[in-house]
Every structure is written in C-alpha cells, then in structure tokens.
Enzyme design. Structure first.
Site, PDB file in Angstrom:
ATOM      1  N   ARG A  44      -3.420   8.506   1.088  1.00 13.83           N
ATOM      2  CA  ARG A  44      -2.877   9.852   0.846  1.00 13.83           C
ATOM      3  C   ARG A  44      -3.790  10.672  -0.045  1.00 13.83           C
ATOM      4  NH1 ARG A  44       1.881   7.124   0.410  1.00 13.83           N
ATOM      5  NH2 ARG A  44       3.115   7.620   2.241  1.00 13.83           N
TER       6      ARG A  44
ATOM      7  N   SER B 175       8.267 -20.846  13.504  1.00 18.59           N
ATOM      8  CA  SER B 175       7.336 -19.708  13.502  1.00 18.59           C
ATOM      9  C   SER B 175       6.009 -20.170  12.889  1.00 18.59           C
ATOM     10  CB  SER B 175       7.935 -18.548  12.720  1.00 18.59           C
ATOM     11  OG  SER B 175       8.221 -18.965  11.416  1.00 18.59           O
TER      12      SER B 175
ATOM     13  N   HIS C 233     -11.455   2.103   5.488  1.00 23.27           N
ATOM     14  CA  HIS C 233     -11.279   0.648   5.556  1.00 23.27           C
ATOM     15  C   HIS C 233     -12.248   0.039   6.572  1.00 23.27           C
ATOM     16  CE1 HIS C 233      -7.628   0.270   3.101  1.00 23.27           C
ATOM     17  NE2 HIS C 233      -7.335   1.480   3.554  1.00 23.27           N
TER      18      HIS C 233
ATOM     19  N   GLY D 158      -5.039  -0.431  -2.005  1.00 22.52           N
ATOM     20  CA  GLY D 158      -3.755  -0.718  -2.634  1.00 22.52           C
ATOM     21  C   GLY D 158      -2.994   0.561  -2.920  1.00 22.52           C
TER      22      GLY D 158
ATOM     23  N   GLU E 160     -13.072  -2.895   6.941  1.00 21.19           N
ATOM     24  CA  GLU E 160     -12.668  -4.245   7.381  1.00 21.19           C
ATOM     25  C   GLU E 160     -12.004  -4.249   8.758  1.00 21.19           C
ATOM     26  OE1 GLU E 160     -11.342  -2.502   4.886  1.00 21.19           O
ATOM     27  OE2 GLU E 160      -9.194  -2.867   4.624  1.00 21.19           O
TER      28      GLU E 160
ATOM     29  N   CYS F 135     -11.145   1.986  -0.374  1.00 24.00           N
ATOM     30  CA  CYS F 135      -9.987   2.880  -0.491  1.00 24.00           C
ATOM     31  C   CYS F 135      -9.560   3.044  -1.960  1.00 24.00           C
ATOM     32  CB  CYS F 135      -8.861   2.409   0.407  1.00 24.00           C
ATOM     33  SG  CYS F 135      -7.849   3.793   0.962  1.00 24.00           S
TER      34      CYS F 135
HETATM   35  N1  GLN Z   1      -3.052   4.614  -2.919  1.00 23.94           N
HETATM   36  C1  GLN Z   1      -4.241   5.269  -2.489  1.00 23.94           C
HETATM   37  C2  GLN Z   1      -3.966   6.457  -1.609  1.00 23.94           C
HETATM   38  O1  GLN Z   1      -2.910   6.591  -1.056  1.00 23.94           O
HETATM   39  C3  GLN Z   1      -5.162   4.302  -1.768  1.00 23.94           C
HETATM   40  C4  GLN Z   1      -4.593   3.768  -0.498  1.00 23.94           C
HETATM   41  C5  GLN Z   1      -5.317   2.553   0.016  1.00 23.94           C
HETATM   42  O2  GLN Z   1      -6.033   1.898  -0.726  1.00 23.94           O
HETATM   43  N2  GLN Z   1      -5.112   2.201   1.253  1.00 23.94           N
HETATM   44  O3  GLN Z   1      -4.817   7.286  -1.426  1.00 23.94           O
END
Ligand code: GLN
EC number: 6.3.4.2
Length: 545
Positions: free
Chosen positions: A471, A13, A516, A353, A518, A380
């Site tokens: 979220r 892989s 995001h 994150g 990116e 985020c």
């Molecule tokens: N944990 C955060 C949320 O759920 C940020 C999510 C993220 O950075 N993708 O809103």
C-alpha cells in the site's frame, strides 16, 4: 480441446498434493503439452489476501494481481509455459459471493438458489474457463475427501467427469501409506477407506499417488489396485524425496506420463526431456559449500510464510553451486538481543511484511548489514525500512518513519501515495485515482532501471517487470536528501515514476526493492537479483576464510 486431470487428497492433509500435481504438470510439459493448473479452495474467505500468514502461509501474487494460495507458487515454479492468473485459484467464498450477487440482481428469475445446480454450475464454469486454450488442465481440490466444505467441489468434479467423458478427464487421488514400526508393515487400509469415501460420492480414481516414507513392494501395490479398482500400473509410489524437484523424474520412471497420454489419445508425442530437472537436482546435491543467510522477519516460526523467498534463495544456491542455509531471526526478539548474533551470516535479508511489530529489530539488522558491509537484500517492507534506517542514521532525519506506523512523523519517507501527492496538489497529474489510498498496488508492473547502477548491472537490462503487493510508497520529496547522503534510487516504476529500487553504491552489495522478486524465481531459471545476492554472500563467506 482441453483435457482435465482432477486431483484430490485422502487420509490426511499436507501430503503435498500441490507438489504432486505440479510435478505431473511438469512431466506433461516435458512431453510437449501445454499445461495449466487450477486450485479450488473450500474455505469461505473470498481470497487469501486477508488471511494471516500464520494460518495459511504466504499469499502468492500472480502477474495479473490476484492474491492466491501458495500452491500457485509451486505451479509456476514447475511450469515454464503457463503463468497463473485470477482464473487459476478460487474459493468457496468467491463462488458464493458470485452466486449471491446474481441472486440479488434477480438473475435467477425468482427461482430457488441451491448448492446443486447453482453453486456447482458456477464451479464447473470456472474450471472450464481456466482450462481454455491448453492441452491439459490439472485441477486440485483443497482439503481432504470427506470434508464437509469440499463437497460442492467434489460434486462439480463428478459432474464434469461425466460430461467430459473418459477420454477427456481423469482423477488422481493422493493417499498415505503409514508405516507401523511394531509390525514393520506399510498399511493400505487408510487408502482403501479414502477411495471408498470417493466412491461414495460417485468418483472412481484413475491414478493413486501413494505417499510413503518407505519402499513399497509390488505385492502391496497389487493389493491396493485390487481393492480400489485402479490398474496396478496406475498405483504410483511417491516416497519422500530429498528434493521436490526430483518428483517429475520419479513419476516419469513410473510411466505416469504414458498413462495419461494414452488415456487422452496423445499417441505421437516425443519422450519427456527431463534433463533440466536433472541438472537442478544435480546442483542441489553437490554444493561446493554452504552460505548462511539471516532472514529477519516476523513469521520465523512458520517458514511457509516466506515460501517463495525461501525457494528463490534455494534457486540462487543452485545457480551458484552453494547450499543456502537460511537462519530465521525473529525481528522482535532482535530488539532486545545482541545484534552480533548476525555475525555468522554471510548475507542478511529482510522480507516483506505488514504492521509495526518487529520493524525496529529489522532496522537494527539493516543498519548492521550496512555498517559491516554484509550483503543485504530488502524486499517490500524491507526496502521501506532500509530507506527509513538510512534517513535516520545517515541523512540526518532522526524521526524518519512510515505513516503505516507513525502518522505524525516529521519525515514521512514512506506514506500512502494519495497522502503525499495531495500534500502538493499533484494528485491529478500523476495518474492516481484519489480512492487509491487504501488499496494495494498489486501484480506485475514495469520499471525502468537507472543507467550505471548496480541494480541495472545485476538485471542486465534497463526495463524489468516485477510483481507488487503493498500500500505504501516512498515519498519522492525525500529522494534528493537521501541521494545526497549516499543512497541511490536505481529504479522507478514506468507509469507513475514511483521509487522501485534503491542501492548504496559505497556498500559491497546493498539493494532493496519495493516489489517481490521472489514470485518470479524458478528452480530452472532462478532470478538475477537472488543469484547476484547469493554470489555476494559467497564472496563474503570466502572473505571470512
Ligand atoms: N506494509 C507495507 C505496505 O503496505 C509493505 C508491504 C509488503 O511488504 N508486502 O506498503
């Protein structure tokens, strides 16, 4: 009528099947064809949404909100005309779930439900549907030939190739030519074996992509051709490249596009125009100098966890003619380290994150960037923490937090939208379903940027569309105290008027975004936010000189 190129991998892989497939796609697009791509993943998870980035790298989010394999990120970065959707990535788990739901509903009228034909039919339907409306669909099968898990996919491909026929289907197989240094020789045996493996399930490859670290002579390719029943000109050598963005040209030089066009009957297409890819490589190979970006995150040992962010920074380097060196900084370790290790950074980035671990370290980095005037981009969770850091240290809300980590905080700057709307009895007015609380805001959404802000200047327009995966949201009852203290909300989502972007006007470059960016950056077109961020890093770098 859609033509299909199936892509399998053999020997080991991580040969870069996704990148090779995407490079062929880019090359065909450069001939004027419309091309889409599909990734079939043999694992049982219904989608990669719940998988840890440690195991599977980043989760790539499509415009229509599908959480997909990171290969789809490569597909979008290499293609200009097609956008990936829910149709372009599916797993064994998804297929089984679908078939089992039908079984429970009684759709099979008492029949025995089997891998062949029920699972394979479901796979075939998905492939055909994803290809609809395109000249060519390139369909990649995850894993390696011989894996138990991938057998139903292989069988589906075999059947599809019979049904579509020679003129509408091809199979491209990736393999490895290992170099044995004691014998100073490239070995073809593993390739022969993996093709045999394919043949044993009834599939004859049409193109072999031979991955190697060394040059391959014509004798070796002839030998491979002879043993595998593949035309000698279809044995393509893919030597390790300095950048993956050279591969479309590499394939072009070996006439891979002609081979495919000939087979599919595309006889009067223009030559491939690869000048934009050449420009990308030229800029990558000739940077004026290096800027360093400290990326403060949780998954620093596994750069694939931030694949699209890394790529977006690279693209911004291309646009700014600098090499962007990313220094990964472990957010948790930073909590007990001297923050001055960030001194060498020309810019600081805190990516997305989940969960509390490392958040204090990330906030320490944000504070450092803010106080020292170092360019800062928050993405985020990175935005949520930038807001909390500002509230704690500037806007006099010492225990400010997110309800993701602290449910009883007096200042829930970040919370579930249902929590803070309910608190004010506004759930109805704001167009939010009450069961939205636990689910994610996913996919592309429009936002409006506030006139006169730096964010709007950077984008150069008032309305933008960016992808989401989170979220929690900023609670808008805290906008006023934050703005009074000098942090400005520079963008709101168009439908629900949620906070999308913030900035600090008094800082040289401090922008944080709830979405995001990116996911929509590409080597040829870049992304305005990353481009401007790296431009600011450049200025910071020159200031230090
Ligand atoms: N944990 C955060 C949320 O759920 C940020 C999510 C993220 O950075 N993708 O809103």
């Amino acid at each position: 009528m859609t033509h299909f190129i199936f892509v399998t991998g053999g020997v080991v892989s991580s040969l870069g099947k996704g990148i090779s497939a995407a490079s062929v796609a880019a090359l065909l697009e450069a001939r004027g064809l419309s091309v889409t791509m599909v990734k079939m993943d043999p694992y049982i998870n219904v989608d990669p949404g719940t998988m840890s980035p440690f195991q599977h790298g980043e989760v790539f989010v499509t415009e229509d909100g599908a959480e997909t394999d990171l290969d789809l990120g490569y597909y979008e970065r290499f293609l200009r005309r097609a956008k990936m959707t829910k149709l372009n990535n599916f797993t064994s788990g998804r297929v089984y779930q679908d078939v089992l739901n039908k079984e429970r509903r009684g759709d099979y009228l008492g029949g025995t439900v089997q891998v062949i034909p029920h699972i394979t039919d479901n796979i075939k339907e998905r492939v055909l549907r994803a290809g609809e409306g395109y000249d060519v669909a390139i369909v990649e099968i995850g894993g390696t030939v011989g894996d138990i898990e991938s057998l139903p996919f292989m069988e589906s491909v075999r059947q599809l190739m019979v049904e579509l026929g020679h003129k509408r289907s091809m199979l491209m197989h990736l393999t490895l030519l290992p170099y044995i240094s004691s014998a100073a020789e490239l070995k073809t045996k593993p390739t022969q074996h993996s093709v045999k493996e394919l043949l044993s399930i009834g599939i004859q490859p049409d193109i072999l992509i031979c991955r190697t670290e060394h040059d391959v002579d014509a004798d070796t390719t002839r030998k491979i051709a002879l043993f595998t029943n593949v035309e000698a000109r279809a044995v393509v050598v893919c030597k390790d490249a300095k950048t993956i963005y050279q591969i479309p040209r590499n394939f072009y030089e070996q006439n891979v596009d002609d081979l495919i066009c000939e087979r599919f009957g595309y006889n009067d297409l223009p030559e491939a125009d690869l000048s934009d890819w050449d420009q990308v490589c030229e800029a990558l190979f000739n940077p004026e100098y290096t800027v360093r970006v400290a990326m403060v995150g949780k998954y620093v040992e596994l750069p694939d966890a931030y694949k699209s962010v890394n790529e977006a920074l690279l693209h911004a380097g291309i646009q700014n003619r600098v090499k962007v060196q990313i220094d990964y900084v472990d957010a948790q370790a930073l909590e007990s380290q001297d923050i001055a290790i960030l001194d060498t950074a020309d810019a600081i980035l805190v990516p997305g994150g989940f969960g509390e671990r490392g958040t204090e370290g990330k906030m320490a980095a944000i504070r450092y960037a803010r106080e020292k005037g170092i360019p800062f981009l928050g993405i985020c969770l990175g935005m949520q923490l930038a807001v909390i850091e500002y509230a704690r240290h500037v806007a006099q809300m010492p225990e400010a937090s997110s309800t993701e980590f602290n449910r009883s905080t007096k200042y829930p700057l970040i919370g579930l939208i249902t929590e803070w709307l309910d608190e004010r009895g506004e759930l109805q007015q704001r167009n939010v379903e009450s069961d939205l609380g636990g689910t994610m805001r996913l996919g592309a959404q429009k936002s409006e940027l506030v006139a006169g802000t730096k964010t709007r200047e950077v984008y150069g327009k008032a309305e933008i569309t960016e992808r989401h995966r989170h979220r929690y949201e900023m609670n808008d009852r805290f906008i006023e105290p934050l703005e009074k203290a000098g942090m400005l909300v520079s963008g709101y989502s168009a439908v629900q008027h949620l906070v999308e972007t913030v900035e600090i006007p008094a800082h040289p470059w401090f922008i944080a975004v709830q979405f995001h960016p990116e996911f929509t950056s590409s080597p040829r077109d870049g992304h305005p936010l990353f481009a401007s961020f790296i431009d600011a890093a450049k200025k910071q770098n020159q200031k230090g000189k």
